[in-house]
Design an enzyme around this catalytic site. Sequence first.
Site, PDB file in Angstrom:
ATOM      1  N   ASP A  43      13.095   5.658 -18.213  1.00 22.05           N
ATOM      2  CA  ASP A  43      12.076   5.064 -19.077  1.00 22.05           C
ATOM      3  C   ASP A  43      11.394   3.913 -18.353  1.00 22.05           C
ATOM      4  O   ASP A  43      11.970   2.847 -18.169  1.00 22.05           O
ATOM      5  CB  ASP A  43      12.722   4.560 -20.373  1.00 22.05           C
ATOM      6  N   TYR A  48       5.895  -2.663 -15.988  1.00 24.98           N
ATOM      7  CA  TYR A  48       7.146  -3.079 -15.354  1.00 24.98           C
ATOM      8  C   TYR A  48       6.977  -3.366 -13.867  1.00 24.98           C
ATOM      9  O   TYR A  48       7.886  -3.908 -13.228  1.00 24.98           O
ATOM     10  CB  TYR A  48       8.233  -2.016 -15.550  1.00 24.98           C
ATOM     11  N   LYS A  77       4.323   4.189 -19.819  1.00 27.36           N
ATOM     12  CA  LYS A  77       3.622   3.609 -20.967  1.00 27.36           C
ATOM     13  C   LYS A  77       2.272   3.059 -20.535  1.00 27.36           C
ATOM     14  O   LYS A  77       2.169   2.382 -19.506  1.00 27.36           O
ATOM     15  CB  LYS A  77       4.466   2.492 -21.602  1.00 27.36           C
ATOM     16  N   HIS A 110       1.964   1.445 -25.118  1.00 24.12           N
ATOM     17  CA  HIS A 110       3.008   0.423 -25.032  1.00 24.12           C
ATOM     18  C   HIS A 110       2.985  -0.525 -26.234  1.00 24.12           C
ATOM     19  O   HIS A 110       4.031  -0.831 -26.817  1.00 24.12           O
ATOM     20  CB  HIS A 110       2.842  -0.362 -23.729  1.00 24.12           C
ATOM     21  N   ASN A 166       6.390   0.068 -30.218  1.00 27.57           N
ATOM     22  CA  ASN A 166       6.100  -1.196 -30.912  1.00 27.57           C
ATOM     23  C   ASN A 166       5.056  -1.028 -32.015  1.00 27.57           C
ATOM     24  O   ASN A 166       4.255  -1.934 -32.259  1.00 27.57           O
ATOM     25  CB  ASN A 166       5.656  -2.262 -29.904  1.00 27.57           C
ATOM     26  N   SER A 215      18.907  -2.532 -26.906  1.00 27.85           N
ATOM     27  CA  SER A 215      20.047  -2.219 -27.769  1.00 27.85           C
ATOM     28  C   SER A 215      21.081  -3.334 -27.818  1.00 27.85           C
ATOM     29  O   SER A 215      21.891  -3.385 -28.746  1.00 27.85           O
ATOM     30  CB  SER A 215      20.718  -0.927 -27.286  1.00 27.85           C
ATOM     31  N   GLU A 223      17.676 -13.409 -20.213  1.00 23.77           N
ATOM     32  CA  GLU A 223      17.304 -13.364 -18.795  1.00 23.77           C
ATOM     33  C   GLU A 223      15.878 -13.860 -18.571  1.00 23.77           C
ATOM     34  O   GLU A 223      15.522 -14.272 -17.469  1.00 23.77           O
ATOM     35  CB  GLU A 223      17.454 -11.931 -18.274  1.00 23.77           C
ATOM     36  N   VAL A 274      27.657   1.372 -10.825  1.00 26.99           N
ATOM     37  CA  VAL A 274      28.064   2.736 -11.157  1.00 26.99           C
ATOM     38  C   VAL A 274      29.049   2.767 -12.324  1.00 26.99           C
ATOM     39  O   VAL A 274      28.900   3.596 -13.234  1.00 26.99           O
ATOM     40  CB  VAL A 274      28.646   3.445  -9.915  1.00 26.99           C
ATOM     41  N   ARG A 276      29.275   0.819 -14.897  1.00 25.41           N
ATOM     42  CA  ARG A 276      28.534   0.614 -16.141  1.00 25.41           C
ATOM     43  C   ARG A 276      27.620   1.807 -16.436  1.00 25.41           C
ATOM     44  O   ARG A 276      27.433   2.189 -17.587  1.00 25.41           O
ATOM     45  CB  ARG A 276      27.731  -0.677 -16.059  1.00 25.41           C
ATOM     46  N   LEU A 277      27.031   2.407 -15.396  1.00 25.78           N
ATOM     47  CA  LEU A 277      26.235   3.621 -15.592  1.00 25.78           C
ATOM     48  C   LEU A 277      27.075   4.704 -16.269  1.00 25.78           C
ATOM     49  O   LEU A 277      26.628   5.361 -17.212  1.00 25.78           O
ATOM     50  CB  LEU A 277      25.713   4.139 -14.253  1.00 25.78           C
ATOM     51  N   GLU A 279      29.858   4.241 -17.989  1.00 24.49           N
ATOM     52  CA  GLU A 279      30.256   3.781 -19.319  1.00 24.49           C
ATOM     53  C   GLU A 279      29.141   4.024 -20.329  1.00 24.49           C
ATOM     54  O   GLU A 279      29.378   4.516 -21.435  1.00 24.49           O
ATOM     55  CB  GLU A 279      30.610   2.295 -19.273  1.00 24.49           C
TER      56      GLU A 279
END
Length: 318
Positions: A43, A48, A77, A110, A166, A215, A223, A274, A276-277, A279
Amino acid sequence: MPSIKLNSGYDMPAVGFGCWKVDVDTCSEQIYRAIKTGYRLFDGAEDYANEKLVGAGVKKAIDEGIVKREDLFLTSKLWNNYHHPDNVEKALNRTLSDLQVDYVDLFLIHFPVTFKFVPLEEKYPPGFYCGKGDNFDYEDVPILETWKALEKLVKAGKIRSIGVSNFPGALLLDLLRGATIKPSVLQVEHHPYLQQPRLIEFAQSRGIAVTAYSSFGPQSFVELNQGRALNTSPLFENETIKAIAAKHGKSPAQVLLRWSSQRGIAIIPKSNTVPRLLENKDVNSFDLDEQDFADIAKLDINLRFNDPWDWDKIPIFV
């Protein structure tokens, strides 16, 4: 990987990799690594400022035979400066060039906000630049005119599915009245602090798939040093979320993702590692129970972190 059938007839993976704020120094490698790990939905967005890097990671994986283009689901987008029908295809062509592909699987508006057009050679992506330094400037372009331009690009084969991001319910309803091709996807900020149940129910009742971004609530906006996020308790540390995670032997992040995916909502978390990817991709391996959903429902405080009112008092969500 489970998928969601879109009203356009295409299948969209239910779990994807979000490209917002991916480190530019490692972006290409992260995309490549995510593909090797089994991710197929990426996505992205013009705003970005990393679509060339995403494209490089995709190309590397395709060149090495790990995947074929048709195995991937690439989302981009349309940014706010390109809503005029004369400019929609210009922006899409830049996205296709940067991603090194002939089509995108999903192209979203967007935001329902139209900034003044900025030529691509002047500044790309323009961000909040409207040609007048730091001042905002707008064009009077109805959403339906932008949508009609997108419909033409679907018919031209440059886009497979179109959707919006949005959008509140009123604008979505208005778009449905005039659209020839229905929106396939509504992408919205969605987490326990901002649950928007009526909007999601309405979209799904009209056959529009929903994708959740942010999420993890305030995490992404901390951040960015955003005040509301800095002053909000992290969902990872919320006692309700932690208790549900402990009950199921999962992490708070997995609970937050499963809370969406179990209700048929696509999720697009990003990760730099990796483990976390893996998970994040494994979130459909367990189910929350009715009490879990009831407890999480109590966390809703209608707290939105991504609000154009903060930019220039733009009244999308007032």
